[in-house]
Design an enzyme around this catalytic site. Structure first.
Site, PDB file in Angstrom:
ATOM      1  N   HIS A 206     -43.358 -44.841  34.461  1.00  0.00           N
ATOM      2  CA  HIS A 206     -43.512 -45.248  35.851  1.00  0.00           C
ATOM      3  C   HIS A 206     -43.910 -46.716  35.895  1.00  0.00           C
ATOM      4  O   HIS A 206     -44.612 -47.214  35.023  1.00  0.00           O
ATOM      5  CB  HIS A 206     -44.542 -44.392  36.592  1.00  0.00           C
ATOM      6  CG  HIS A 206     -45.880 -44.324  35.919  1.00  0.00           C
ATOM      7  ND1 HIS A 206     -46.129 -43.515  34.840  1.00  0.00           N
ATOM      8  CD2 HIS A 206     -47.044 -44.974  36.162  1.00  0.00           C
ATOM      9  CE1 HIS A 206     -47.395 -43.656  34.460  1.00  0.00           C
ATOM     10  NE2 HIS A 206     -47.971 -44.553  35.238  1.00  0.00           N
TER      11      HIS A 206
ATOM     12  N   CYS B 208     -42.371 -35.259  36.762  1.00  0.00           N
ATOM     13  CA  CYS B 208     -41.139 -34.454  36.853  1.00  0.00           C
ATOM     14  C   CYS B 208     -41.234 -33.523  38.056  1.00  0.00           C
ATOM     15  O   CYS B 208     -40.249 -33.338  38.785  1.00  0.00           O
ATOM     16  CB  CYS B 208     -40.915 -33.647  35.581  1.00  0.00           C
ATOM     17  SG  CYS B 208     -40.185 -34.581  34.213  1.00  0.00           S
TER      18      CYS B 208
HETATM   19  P1  5GP Z   1     -51.087 -44.678  34.819  1.00  0.00           P
HETATM   20  O1  5GP Z   1     -52.584 -44.626  34.727  1.00  0.00           O
HETATM   21  O2  5GP Z   1     -50.457 -43.593  33.980  1.00  0.00           O
HETATM   22  O3  5GP Z   1     -50.482 -46.012  34.575  1.00  0.00           O
HETATM   23  O4  5GP Z   1     -50.729 -44.391  36.335  1.00  0.00           O
HETATM   24  C1  5GP Z   1     -50.715 -43.130  36.899  1.00  0.00           C
HETATM   25  C2  5GP Z   1     -50.845 -43.307  38.380  1.00  0.00           C
HETATM   26  O5  5GP Z   1     -50.466 -42.092  39.008  1.00  0.00           O
HETATM   27  C3  5GP Z   1     -52.267 -43.623  38.856  1.00  0.00           C
HETATM   28  O6  5GP Z   1     -52.267 -44.865  39.563  1.00  0.00           O
HETATM   29  C4  5GP Z   1     -52.630 -42.446  39.751  1.00  0.00           C
HETATM   30  O7  5GP Z   1     -53.371 -42.824  40.882  1.00  0.00           O
HETATM   31  C5  5GP Z   1     -51.275 -41.880  40.135  1.00  0.00           C
HETATM   32  N1  5GP Z   1     -51.262 -40.456  40.387  1.00  0.00           N
HETATM   33  C6  5GP Z   1     -51.822 -39.482  39.617  1.00  0.00           C
HETATM   34  N2  5GP Z   1     -51.578 -38.268  40.124  1.00  0.00           N
HETATM   35  C7  5GP Z   1     -50.847 -38.467  41.256  1.00  0.00           C
HETATM   36  C8  5GP Z   1     -50.293 -37.582  42.234  1.00  0.00           C
HETATM   37  O8  5GP Z   1     -50.425 -36.349  42.165  1.00  0.00           O
HETATM   38  N3  5GP Z   1     -49.605 -38.153  43.257  1.00  0.00           N
HETATM   39  C9  5GP Z   1     -49.443 -39.505  43.374  1.00  0.00           C
HETATM   40  N4  5GP Z   1     -48.770 -39.965  44.411  1.00  0.00           N
HETATM   41  N5  5GP Z   1     -49.950 -40.369  42.454  1.00  0.00           N
HETATM   42  C10 5GP Z   1     -50.633 -39.855  41.417  1.00  0.00           C
HETATM   43 ZN    ZN Z   2     -41.697 -36.047  33.369  1.00  0.00          ZN
END
Ligand code: 5GP
Ligand code: ZN
Length: 112
Positions: A98, A6
């Site tokens: 996402h 967010c």
């Molecule tokens: P999940 O593990 O929830 O499927 O994916 C979260 C993704 O968000 C991960 O691939 C991680 O590298 C990315 N991510 C986490 N924090 C940040 C951030 O502050 N900026 C960006 N651009 N990506 C982030």
């Molecule tokens: Zn959110």
């Protein structure tokens, strides 16, 4: 709400933007798992794909339409993968819906 994505959607935390409109944001993953790795998110907070229903599902169509355009614009002719992780078993670390879009190398299947 204390939600990382967010804050990124609101511009309170910087990101490398690939596409933005009034409903969605696409930005580069900070820890890329492939040569091309972006995240497509709704600006509206939705916890995960488990919270998609008839009231908010149109955002998913819009995200996938945008993904196809991004693939064409970035020459992802070798193909790509879109994945959304849900919950603990799914490996979801950020609790804001996402879609990962990965490309630029051959991707293993099934995932680990
Ligand atoms: P999940 O593990 O929830 O499927 O994916 C979260 C993704 O968000 C991960 O691939 C991680 O590298 C990315 N991510 C986490 N924090 C940040 C951030 O502050 N900026 C960006 N651009 N990506 C982030
Ligand atoms: Zn959110």
């Amino acid at each position: 709400m204390d939600c990382l994505f967010c804050k990124i959607a609101a511009g309170e935390i910087p990101s490398t933007k690939v596409y933005e409109d009034d409903r969605i944001l696409v930005f580069k993953d900070i820890d890329p798992k492939a040569p091309f790795h972006v995240l497509l998110i709704p600006k509206e907070h939705i916890d995960s794909a488990a919270k998609i229903d008839e009231n908010n599902s149109s955002i998913v169509a819009h995200i996938f339409e945008t993904a196809a355009k991004i693939a064409a614009e970035n020459g992802l002719d070798g193909g790509f993968r879109i994945v959304t992780n849900v919950g603990e078993d799914g490996g979801q670390t950020v609790k804001h819906l996402h879609f990962h879009m990965l490309a630029g190398r051959s991707l293993a299947w099934p995932p680990g």
